[in-house]
Structure formats: structure tokens, C-alpha cells
Design a protein around this motif. Structure first.
Motif, PDB file in Angstrom:
ATOM      1  N   GLN A   1      -0.426   0.900 -13.059  1.00 45.84           N
ATOM      2  CA  GLN A   1      -1.703   1.274 -12.474  1.00 45.84           C
ATOM      3  C   GLN A   1      -1.884   0.534 -11.149  1.00 45.84           C
ATOM      4  O   GLN A   1      -1.512  -0.634 -11.020  1.00 45.84           O
ATOM      5  CB  GLN A   1      -2.847   0.925 -13.425  1.00 45.84           C
ATOM      6  CG  GLN A   1      -2.852   1.754 -14.693  1.00 45.84           C
ATOM      7  CD  GLN A   1      -3.083   3.228 -14.391  1.00 45.84           C
ATOM      8  OE1 GLN A   1      -3.991   3.588 -13.641  1.00 45.84           O
ATOM      9  NE2 GLN A   1      -2.257   4.081 -14.966  1.00 45.84           N
ATOM     10  N   PRO A   2      -2.449   1.183 -10.131  1.00 47.90           N
ATOM     11  CA  PRO A   2      -2.721   0.486  -8.881  1.00 47.90           C
ATOM     12  C   PRO A   2      -3.741  -0.620  -9.089  1.00 47.90           C
ATOM     13  O   PRO A   2      -4.603  -0.524  -9.964  1.00 47.90           O
ATOM     14  CB  PRO A   2      -3.267   1.596  -7.972  1.00 47.90           C
ATOM     15  CG  PRO A   2      -3.780   2.647  -8.904  1.00 47.90           C
ATOM     16  CD  PRO A   2      -2.903   2.595 -10.108  1.00 47.90           C
TER      17      PRO A   2
ATOM     18  N   SER B   1       0.837  -1.199   0.000  1.00 47.64           N
ATOM     19  CA  SER B   1       0.000   0.000   0.000  1.00 47.64           C
ATOM     20  C   SER B   1       0.872   1.249   0.000  1.00 47.64           C
ATOM     21  O   SER B   1       1.814   1.351   0.795  1.00 47.64           O
ATOM     22  CB  SER B   1      -0.919   0.021   1.222  1.00 47.64           C
ATOM     23  OG  SER B   1      -1.861  -1.024   1.166  1.00 47.64           O
ATOM     24  N   GLU B   2       0.556   2.167  -0.884  1.00 40.51           N
ATOM     25  CA  GLU B   2       1.173   3.493  -0.882  1.00 40.51           C
ATOM     26  C   GLU B   2       0.253   4.407  -0.070  1.00 40.51           C
ATOM     27  O   GLU B   2      -0.938   4.508  -0.347  1.00 40.51           O
ATOM     28  CB  GLU B   2       1.318   4.021  -2.304  1.00 40.51           C
ATOM     29  CG  GLU B   2       1.819   5.451  -2.376  1.00 40.51           C
ATOM     30  CD  GLU B   2       1.608   6.054  -3.756  1.00 40.51           C
ATOM     31  OE1 GLU B   2       2.602   6.430  -4.391  1.00 40.51           O
ATOM     32  OE2 GLU B   2       0.436   6.125  -4.201  1.00 40.51           O
ATOM     33  N   TRP B   3       0.830   5.088   0.936  1.00 42.05           N
ATOM     34  CA  TRP B   3       0.058   5.981   1.795  1.00 42.05           C
ATOM     35  C   TRP B   3       0.511   7.405   1.527  1.00 42.05           C
ATOM     36  O   TRP B   3       1.670   7.753   1.773  1.00 42.05           O
ATOM     37  CB  TRP B   3       0.278   5.627   3.258  1.00 42.05           C
ATOM     38  CG  TRP B   3       0.083   4.177   3.575  1.00 42.05           C
ATOM     39  CD1 TRP B   3       1.039   3.200   3.568  1.00 42.05           C
ATOM     40  CD2 TRP B   3      -1.147   3.532   3.928  1.00 42.05           C
ATOM     41  NE1 TRP B   3       0.483   1.983   3.904  1.00 42.05           N
ATOM     42  CE2 TRP B   3      -0.848   2.164   4.133  1.00 42.05           C
ATOM     43  CE3 TRP B   3      -2.452   3.974   4.107  1.00 42.05           C
ATOM     44  CZ2 TRP B   3      -1.828   1.231   4.505  1.00 42.05           C
ATOM     45  CZ3 TRP B   3      -3.420   3.056   4.467  1.00 42.05           C
ATOM     46  CH2 TRP B   3      -3.111   1.708   4.663  1.00 42.05           C
ATOM     47  N   SER B   4      -0.386   8.230   1.041  1.00 47.61           N
ATOM     48  CA  SER B   4      -0.028   9.609   0.688  1.00 47.61           C
ATOM     49  C   SER B   4      -0.858  10.580   1.515  1.00 47.61           C
ATOM     50  O   SER B   4      -2.094  10.498   1.536  1.00 47.61           O
ATOM     51  CB  SER B   4      -0.284   9.870  -0.803  1.00 47.61           C
ATOM     52  OG  SER B   4       0.451   8.959  -1.601  1.00 47.61           O
TER      53      SER B   4
ATOM     54  N   GLU C   1      -7.686   1.247  -5.291  1.00 47.00           N
ATOM     55  CA  GLU C   1      -7.614   2.596  -4.732  1.00 47.00           C
ATOM     56  C   GLU C   1      -8.711   2.744  -3.692  1.00 47.00           C
ATOM     57  O   GLU C   1      -9.781   2.165  -3.815  1.00 47.00           O
ATOM     58  CB  GLU C   1      -7.780   3.657  -5.823  1.00 47.00           C
ATOM     59  CG  GLU C   1      -6.621   3.713  -6.799  1.00 47.00           C
ATOM     60  CD  GLU C   1      -6.656   4.993  -7.650  1.00 47.00           C
ATOM     61  OE1 GLU C   1      -6.704   6.086  -7.044  1.00 47.00           O
ATOM     62  OE2 GLU C   1      -6.639   4.874  -8.872  1.00 47.00           O
TER      63      GLU C   1
ATOM     64  N   LYS D   1      -4.424   8.989   1.492  1.00 45.22           N
ATOM     65  CA  LYS D   1      -4.885   8.306   0.293  1.00 45.22           C
ATOM     66  C   LYS D   1      -4.116   6.996   0.173  1.00 45.22           C
ATOM     67  O   LYS D   1      -2.882   6.986   0.177  1.00 45.22           O
ATOM     68  CB  LYS D   1      -4.632   9.165  -0.955  1.00 45.22           C
ATOM     69  CG  LYS D   1      -4.996   8.492  -2.272  1.00 45.22           C
ATOM     70  CD  LYS D   1      -6.494   8.275  -2.415  1.00 45.22           C
ATOM     71  CE  LYS D   1      -6.839   7.678  -3.777  1.00 45.22           C
ATOM     72  NZ  LYS D   1      -8.301   7.425  -3.913  1.00 45.22           N
ATOM     73  N   ARG D   2      -4.847   5.899   0.101  1.00 42.53           N
ATOM     74  CA  ARG D   2      -4.210   4.584  -0.036  1.00 42.53           C
ATOM     75  C   ARG D   2      -4.415   4.050  -1.446  1.00 42.53           C
ATOM     76  O   ARG D   2      -5.535   4.029  -1.964  1.00 42.53           O
ATOM     77  CB  ARG D   2      -4.797   3.606   0.982  1.00 42.53           C
ATOM     78  CG  ARG D   2      -4.303   2.168   0.812  1.00 42.53           C
ATOM     79  CD  ARG D   2      -5.034   1.236   1.748  1.00 42.53           C
ATOM     80  NE  ARG D   2      -4.796  -0.161   1.391  1.00 42.53           N
ATOM     81  CZ  ARG D   2      -5.520  -1.181   1.823  1.00 42.53           C
ATOM     82  NH1 ARG D   2      -6.541  -0.955   2.629  1.00 42.53           N
ATOM     83  NH2 ARG D   2      -5.249  -2.411   1.444  1.00 42.53           N
ATOM     84  N   ARG D   3      -3.307   3.613  -2.056  1.00 41.05           N
ATOM     85  CA  ARG D   3      -3.348   2.925  -3.341  1.00 41.05           C
ATOM     86  C   ARG D   3      -2.489   1.672  -3.218  1.00 41.05           C
ATOM     87  O   ARG D   3      -1.386   1.729  -2.676  1.00 41.05           O
ATOM     88  CB  ARG D   3      -2.821   3.805  -4.474  1.00 41.05           C
ATOM     89  CG  ARG D   3      -3.600   5.089  -4.690  1.00 41.05           C
ATOM     90  CD  ARG D   3      -3.222   5.770  -6.000  1.00 41.05           C
ATOM     91  NE  ARG D   3      -1.804   6.085  -6.062  1.00 41.05           N
ATOM     92  CZ  ARG D   3      -1.165   6.448  -7.172  1.00 41.05           C
ATOM     93  NH1 ARG D   3      -1.822   6.521  -8.322  1.00 41.05           N
ATOM     94  NH2 ARG D   3       0.119   6.737  -7.144  1.00 41.05           N
ATOM     95  N   ASP D   4      -2.981   0.547  -3.713  1.00 45.02           N
ATOM     96  CA  ASP D   4      -2.252  -0.720  -3.631  1.00 45.02           C
ATOM     97  C   ASP D   4      -1.597  -1.053  -4.963  1.00 45.02           C
ATOM     98  O   ASP D   4      -2.214  -0.921  -6.032  1.00 45.02           O
ATOM     99  CB  ASP D   4      -3.205  -1.849  -3.239  1.00 45.02           C
ATOM    100  CG  ASP D   4      -3.609  -1.786  -1.776  1.00 45.02           C
ATOM    101  OD1 ASP D   4      -3.111  -0.894  -1.058  1.00 45.02           O
ATOM    102  OD2 ASP D   4      -4.435  -2.629  -1.353  1.00 45.02           O
TER     103      ASP D   4
END
Length: 221
Positions: free
Chosen positions: A204-205, A159-162, A208, A170-173
Motif C-alpha cells: 500500500q502507498p 513517488s510513482e507518477w502516473s 496518495e 497521479k502521485r503515490r508514494d
């Protein structure tokens, strides 16, 4: 009859034989981290340890980050919490042994909690630590970094945590194998593990999630 100490030694030798498990001592860890000292002291600098064991490297990285957070933001609990969440969410690890994964998560949470309670014992917020536990469950993965699959055969996903507008995340995997694919660079994109802002391909994630307050991240699942 073997003693408990002898049994532990046999277990250790078997793990070395089966998995190549070797633990690096604190002095060596810090000597290596000092080679990238500036990055270890950046609160938002991302680190991935593909064979994290019980977290010897990740624990030292987290401590360095939290020392910076403490020095800059301890006068404001909200600012401390925002930046501490950024620090913990930037640390990633994979290990093939389940007990190592559990131990790594526990050690990271333990250090995180120690620093937090040291300053905000009276204002202690359970939701804050619940969010931290959830982030660790997504960032420290039980799997094999060589095959880039979890122990259950699924693609390793991070997970990318921004941070957005201070308190929102904002979480994107992203799948690890897609992040590491050797594809053409794209000058308009930045890779999840690219901290120097160099242009690299980013896939692409695979998922989201809506913006969520950092104190409510633990309510995702």
C-alpha cells in the motif's frame, strides 16, 4: 604546500575509501545500457540507480528517452511536454553523498532544459520546468540504498507518477523497503518497478495525492 589539483585527488581517494565512489565513463555506460536498449528508449520505462553518483547512467537514459520524445512529439508542444514529463518522472536514483545528489539533479534538469529550449524557446514555460524540478526532488534521494534509509534515518520513499487523461498526474508514494520485501506474488497487482507487467506484490502507498495537472506539480509543497 599542496595544489588544488592535489587536494582534489586526496578528496577523491578519501571518498573512494569511505564510500566506494567510482565513476563509470560514458563509453562503458552506453555499452551497458545497450544491453537493455529497447527499455532505455521506452519513454515510460522506469529505472532505479541505487548508487547514482552524479548521474552518469541516469543522464544517458534521460537523453535516450528525450530523443524518442523529440522524434515523436516535437510538432506539438503540449504532447512534447506531456511525454517529456513521463520520461523524467520514470528515472530514480539514490546516493549517500549530498553533493552527488545535487549534481545529479542539476545535470538531469540541465539536459531536460536544453532539449526543451531547443524546440520551444519562444513558448518556454517556467511552470513546466518547475514541475520537473519538483519531480527530481522526489526521485533523486539523498540516502543509503543498502539500509534503505535517507541520510536523516527515515525510510527512502519514492513517488510513482502516473499519467491520467493526458495532462493529469497521479502521485503515490511508496517506501523502498516495502517495494523490495520478499512477499508472495499477487496476480492482480503490478510493482512500481515492474515494467514487463509480470505479477508481483505491491504494498500500500504511504501517501496518495489528488490528480494534478502536470504544469502544477511544482505547487504540491
Amino acid at each position: 604546500m599542496s595544489t588544488e589539483k592535489e587536494e582534489n585527488q586526496v578528496k577523491s581517494k578519501k571518498r573512494v575509501s569511505d564510500h566506494g565512489e567510482v565513476f563509470t565513463n560514458k563509453r562503458e555506460v552506453n555499452a551497458m545500457l545497450d544491453l537493455v536498449k529497447q527499455e532505455t528508449e521506452r519513454v515510460d520505462s522506469r529505472f532505479l540507480e541505487p548508487a547514482c553518483g552524479t548521474g552518469n547512467f541516469l543522464v544517458e537514459i534521460l537523453e535516450r528517452k528525450l530523443i524518442v520524445v523529440e522524434a515523436r512529439y516535437k510538432k506539438s508542444q503540449l504532447e512534447y511536454e506531456r511525454n517529456a514529463i513521463t520520461a523524467i518522472s520514470s528515472i530514480y536514483g539514490v546516493d549517500i553523498l549530498e553533493d552527488n545528489v545535487i549534481a545529479c539533479r542539476d545535470r538531469l534538469l540541465g539536459i531536460f532544459t536544453k532539449y526543451y529550449i531547443n524546440h520551444y524557446k519562444k513558448g518556454f514555460n517556467e511552470q513546466f520546468l518547475k514541475s520537473t524540478q519538483f519531480i527530481l526532488s522526489k526521485n533523486i534521494i539523498w540516502g543509503d540504498a543498502l539500509t534503505m534509509k535517507t541520510i536523516y534515518g527515515m525510510p527512502i520513499t519514492f513517488s510513482e507518477w502516473s499519467a491520467v487523461n493526458g495532462s493529469m498526474l497521479k502521485r503515490r508514494d511508496f517506501q523502498l523497503d516495502k517495494l523490495l520485501e520478499n512477499l508472495e506474488f499477487d496476480n492482480s497487482e503490478i510493482n512500481l518497478f515492474s515494467d514487463n507487467k509480470e505479477p508481483v506484490f505491491i504494498p500500500q502507498p504511504v501517501a496518495e495525492f489528488p490528480l494534478t495537472h502536470f504544469l502544477k506539480i511544482g505547487e504540491y509543497e
